[in-house]
Scaffold this motif. Structure first.
Motif, short mmCIF file in Angstrom:
data_model
loop_
_atom_site.label_atom_id
_atom_site.label_comp_id
_atom_site.label_asym_id
_atom_site.label_seq_id
_atom_site.Cartn_x
_atom_site.Cartn_y
_atom_site.Cartn_z
N MET A 37 0.86 -1.19 0.00
CA MET A 37 0.00 0.00 0.00
C MET A 37 0.89 1.24 0.00
O MET A 37 1.68 1.44 0.91
N ASP A 38 0.75 2.07 -1.01
CA ASP A 38 1.60 3.24 -1.15
C ASP A 38 1.18 4.39 -0.25
O ASP A 38 1.98 4.98 0.44
N MET A 39 -0.10 4.74 -0.31
CA MET A 39 -0.61 5.87 0.45
C MET A 39 -1.39 5.38 1.66
O MET A 39 -2.26 4.54 1.53
N PRO A 40 -1.07 5.92 2.84
CA PRO A 40 -1.86 5.53 4.02
C PRO A 40 -3.25 6.14 3.95
O PRO A 40 -3.47 7.16 3.28
N ILE A 41 -4.18 5.51 4.62
CA ILE A 41 -5.54 6.04 4.68
C ILE A 41 -5.58 7.26 5.60
O ILE A 41 -6.21 8.26 5.30
N ALA A 42 -4.89 7.15 6.73
CA ALA A 42 -4.87 8.25 7.70
C ALA A 42 -3.47 8.37 8.28
O ALA A 42 -2.73 7.39 8.34
N ILE A 43 -3.13 9.58 8.71
CA ILE A 43 -1.81 9.84 9.28
C ILE A 43 -1.95 10.64 10.57
O ILE A 43 -2.93 11.33 10.78
N THR A 44 -0.93 10.52 11.41
CA THR A 44 -0.91 11.27 12.67
C THR A 44 -0.45 12.70 12.41
O THR A 44 0.02 13.03 11.33
N ILE A 45 -0.55 13.53 13.42
CA ILE A 45 -0.12 14.93 13.30
C ILE A 45 1.37 15.01 12.92
O ILE A 45 1.71 15.72 11.96
N PRO A 46 2.27 14.29 13.61
CA PRO A 46 3.69 14.37 13.20
C PRO A 46 3.92 13.92 11.76
O PRO A 46 4.74 14.50 11.04
N ASP A 47 3.18 12.91 11.31
CA ASP A 47 3.31 12.47 9.92
C ASP A 47 2.73 13.50 8.95
O ASP A 47 3.24 13.68 7.85
N ALA A 48 1.68 14.19 9.36
CA ALA A 48 1.09 15.25 8.52
C ALA A 48 2.07 16.41 8.38
O ALA A 48 2.16 17.02 7.31
N VAL A 49 2.81 16.69 9.44
CA VAL A 49 3.84 17.74 9.39
C VAL A 49 4.90 17.36 8.36
O VAL A 49 5.27 18.16 7.50
N LYS A 50 5.37 16.11 8.41
CA LYS A 50 6.39 15.64 7.48
C LYS A 50 5.88 15.61 6.05
O LYS A 50 6.57 16.01 5.12
N ALA A 51 4.65 15.13 5.86
CA ALA A 51 4.09 14.97 4.52
C ALA A 51 3.78 16.31 3.85
O ALA A 51 3.93 16.45 2.64
N SER A 52 3.35 17.28 4.65
CA SER A 52 2.90 18.55 4.08
C SER A 52 3.97 19.63 4.06
O SER A 52 3.88 20.56 3.26
N GLY A 53 4.93 19.55 4.96
CA GLY A 53 5.92 20.61 5.09
C GLY A 53 5.42 21.77 5.93
O GLY A 53 6.12 22.77 6.09
N MET A 54 4.22 21.64 6.46
CA MET A 54 3.65 22.68 7.32
C MET A 54 4.15 22.48 8.75
O MET A 54 4.61 21.40 9.11
N SER A 55 4.02 23.50 9.57
CA SER A 55 4.40 23.39 10.97
C SER A 55 3.27 22.70 11.75
O SER A 55 2.12 22.68 11.32
N ARG A 56 3.64 22.18 12.91
CA ARG A 56 2.66 21.53 13.77
C ARG A 56 1.56 22.52 14.18
O ARG A 56 0.38 22.20 14.15
N SER A 57 1.96 23.74 14.51
CA SER A 57 0.98 24.73 14.94
C SER A 57 0.06 25.14 13.78
O SER A 57 -1.12 25.39 14.00
N SER A 58 0.58 25.18 12.55
CA SER A 58 -0.27 25.50 11.40
C SER A 58 -1.34 24.44 11.19
O SER A 58 -2.48 24.75 10.85
N ILE A 59 -0.96 23.18 11.39
CA ILE A 59 -1.94 22.11 11.24
C ILE A 59 -3.00 22.21 12.32
O ILE A 59 -4.20 22.10 12.04
N TYR A 60 -2.60 22.46 13.56
CA TYR A 60 -3.57 22.61 14.64
C TYR A 60 -4.47 23.83 14.42
O TYR A 60 -5.66 23.78 14.73
#
Length: 62
Positions: A1-24
């Motif tokens: 499986m290439d793409m995960p169905i769901a990701i955690t906040i730290p993984d979203a930070v890595k995947a998007s390049g956004m900061s943790r606070s921007s995601i929150y």
């Protein structure tokens, strides 16, 4: 499986390049949605992609 169905906040930070606070902040505004699985906050990968696609395009000199 290439793409995960769901990701955690730290993984979203890595995947998007956004900061943790921007995601929150996006979650707080309701621009991005998440689900809780116990103590973990999960963001659907497709929701993260849709959120990033909805951001304004960069315009040089703007």
């Amino acid at each position: 499986m290439d793409m995960p169905i769901a990701i955690t906040i730290p993984d979203a930070v890595k995947a998007s390049g956004m900061s943790r606070s921007s995601i929150y902040e996006a979650l707080k505004r309701g621009d991005l949605s998440a689900r809780k699985a116990g103590r973990r906050t999960l963001i659907a990968f497709s929701d993260l992609q849709a959120y990033l696609a909805s951001l304004p395009e960069y315009k040089a000199g703007a």
